[in-house]
Motif scaffolding. Structure first.
Motif, PDB file in Angstrom:
ATOM      1  N   UNK A 143       0.828  -1.208   0.000  1.00  0.00           N
ATOM      2  CA  UNK A 143       0.000   0.000   0.000  1.00  0.00           C
ATOM      3  C   UNK A 143       0.861   1.258   0.000  1.00  0.00           C
ATOM      4  N   UNK A 144       2.162   1.101   0.191  1.00  0.00           N
ATOM      5  CA  UNK A 144       3.080   2.250   0.155  1.00  0.00           C
ATOM      6  C   UNK A 144       2.982   3.004  -1.170  1.00  0.00           C
ATOM      7  N   UNK A 145       2.644   2.298  -2.240  1.00  0.00           N
ATOM      8  CA  UNK A 145       2.554   2.960  -3.549  1.00  0.00           C
ATOM      9  C   UNK A 145       1.454   4.005  -3.590  1.00  0.00           C
ATOM     10  N   UNK A 146       0.547   3.982  -2.605  1.00  0.00           N
ATOM     11  CA  UNK A 146      -0.554   4.934  -2.596  1.00  0.00           C
ATOM     12  C   UNK A 146      -0.064   6.358  -2.313  1.00  0.00           C
ATOM     13  N   UNK A 147       1.183   6.494  -1.859  1.00  0.00           N
ATOM     14  CA  UNK A 147       1.764   7.836  -1.696  1.00  0.00           C
ATOM     15  C   UNK A 147       1.896   8.531  -3.050  1.00  0.00           C
ATOM     16  N   UNK A 148       1.854   7.755  -4.114  1.00  0.00           N
ATOM     17  CA  UNK A 148       1.954   8.340  -5.454  1.00  0.00           C
ATOM     18  C   UNK A 148       0.640   8.986  -5.907  1.00  0.00           C
ATOM     19  N   UNK A 149      -0.372   8.966  -5.062  1.00  0.00           N
ATOM     20  CA  UNK A 149      -1.552   9.785  -5.341  1.00  0.00           C
ATOM     21  C   UNK A 149      -1.183  11.260  -5.228  1.00  0.00           C
ATOM     22  N   UNK A 150      -0.127  11.556  -4.477  1.00  0.00           N
ATOM     23  CA  UNK A 150       0.408  12.923  -4.404  1.00  0.00           C
ATOM     24  C   UNK A 150       0.971  13.273  -5.776  1.00  0.00           C
ATOM     25  N   UNK A 151       0.419  14.279  -6.461  1.00  0.00           N
ATOM     26  CA  UNK A 151       0.794  14.592  -7.847  1.00  0.00           C
ATOM     27  C   UNK A 151       2.280  14.830  -8.076  1.00  0.00           C
ATOM     28  N   UNK A 173      12.136   5.004   3.697  1.00  0.00           N
ATOM     29  CA  UNK A 173      10.737   4.698   3.418  1.00  0.00           C
ATOM     30  C   UNK A 173      10.336   5.185   2.032  1.00  0.00           C
ATOM     31  N   UNK A 174      10.880   6.348   1.612  1.00  0.00           N
ATOM     32  CA  UNK A 174      10.581   6.847   0.273  1.00  0.00           C
ATOM     33  C   UNK A 174      11.199   5.935  -0.789  1.00  0.00           C
ATOM     34  N   UNK A 175      12.448   5.542  -0.571  1.00  0.00           N
ATOM     35  CA  UNK A 175      13.091   4.665  -1.544  1.00  0.00           C
ATOM     36  C   UNK A 175      12.352   3.338  -1.649  1.00  0.00           C
ATOM     37  N   UNK A 176      11.880   2.835  -0.515  1.00  0.00           N
ATOM     38  CA  UNK A 176      11.103   1.600  -0.529  1.00  0.00           C
ATOM     39  C   UNK A 176       9.848   1.766  -1.387  1.00  0.00           C
ATOM     40  N   UNK A 177       9.160   2.896  -1.204  1.00  0.00           N
ATOM     41  CA  UNK A 177       7.972   3.179  -2.008  1.00  0.00           C
ATOM     42  C   UNK A 177       8.295   3.304  -3.483  1.00  0.00           C
TER      43      UNK A 177
END
Length: 318
Positions: A143-151, A173-177
């Motif tokens: 679910x970490x990929x959901x941070x990519x909802x941020x434009x 954590x960002x690199x993991x995402x």
């Protein structure tokens, strides 16, 4: 089902071990692909004892190392005539790490482990998968990929070999995402590439799941405490193991490829929501959609070309 063979990376703990136990209970020949053989032998024996299935093999694999991947693939081909299921479960996330760590091939360690390694391993065993009547590859996404909802969120394509390690702070954590988003992008392209060989390739979005003691102990002290708190509210690993099994064996997903599937076993779609605070909130709450970033052909090609380039011309640190 002994003639059905499944390879699970990182099968000595957590969801990987639970998945190995599930497949073993169903009578599959399970190949545990693990980095540390000594620590994994006890897990192998536990699975054999619990399931009464003697067909549990243990092979050494460091998924961050090209050399290890090629050695593993050679051994696998020598021991088995085919491969039915390949589950890329192993992942690297060292909470609290503040330094850029590179693999022996000169690639940022989480990217090498979570994206490039799975890419190379699948390519190495395609000939084995082709011999299966129902070959399936599964990538463990989060679910970490959901941070990519941020434009404004993007993958740091220019920093995946530590190019800016002295200029940009390392945020584990960002690199993991980034690596998990890259894995999803690679899933879509690989599914297209392997369609002619009748090999399905999908990704599964994993929610918060109880972490194993082995995984928690790898965290730095502050993160270890937070992980224990999270564990109290997380689902058991066995629920995700059952989802792995369903995606990789059921008739429902037999002809499904190039998809992201959530923990409710629903095929997800790219977000259709428009801009606006209300729409953003709905988008974040909707577990059936993923960020449009993953549906961008340019991003997909970028990840694919990078994986091809890195595995064709590895840069050695030695």
């Amino acid at each position: 089902m002994e003639d059905k063979i499944v390879v699970i990376t990182g099968a000595n703990s957590g969801i990987g071990k639970a998945a190995a136990t599930k497949f073993a209970n169903e009578g599959y020949t399970v190949v545990m692909a693990c980095r540390n053989l000594e620590r994994s032998k006890s897990a192998q024996q536990e699975i054999i004892d619990a399931t009464k299935n003697p067909h549990i093999d243990l092979l050494q694999l460091d998924i961050s190392s090209f050399q290890s991947i090629r050695q593993f693939s050679t051994v696998l081909k020598d021991k088995y005539p085919k491969l039915d299921i390949l589950i890329h479960n192993a992942a690297y996330l060292n909470h609290g790490e503040k330094n850029y760590l590179l693999s022996q091939d000169g690639i940022e360690l989480s990217f090498a482990t979570n994206t490039v390694g799975p890419f190379l391993l699948t390519r190495q065993v395609v000939s084995m998968l082709e011999k299966s009547e129902d070959a399936r590859v599964l990538h463990a996404c989060t679910t970490n990929i959901r941070h990519f909802f941020e434009p404004k969120r993007t993958i740091e394509f220019d920093n995946l070999q530590g190019e800016f390690k002295n200029e940009r702070p390392f945020k584990t954590y960002k690199f993991y995402g980034d690596t998990k988003m890259a894995l999803l992008l690679m899933t879509f392209k690989m599914a297209d590439e392997l369609k002619k060989q009748r090999i399905s390739v999908n990704a599964v979005q994993i929610p918060a799941i109880k972490l194993s003691k082995e995984t928690i102990n790898k965290f730095q002290s502050g993160w270890r405490f937070a992980a224990r708190i999270q564990n109290a509210f997380s689902a058991p690993r066995e629920t995700m193991a059952d989802t792995y099994f369903h995606i990789c064996t059921s008739e429902e997903f037999k002809n499904v490829t190039g998809k992201l599937i959530n923990d409710k076993r629903k095929v997800m779609e790219p977000s259709h929501y428009s801009k606006g605070l209300t729409q953003d909130i709905k988008q974040l709450m909707d577990q059936n959609v993923y960020p449009k970033y993953a549906d961008d052909p340019e991003n997909i090609e970028k990840v694919w070309d990078l994986c091809v380039s890195l595995t064709s011309n590895p840069v050695s640190r030695v």
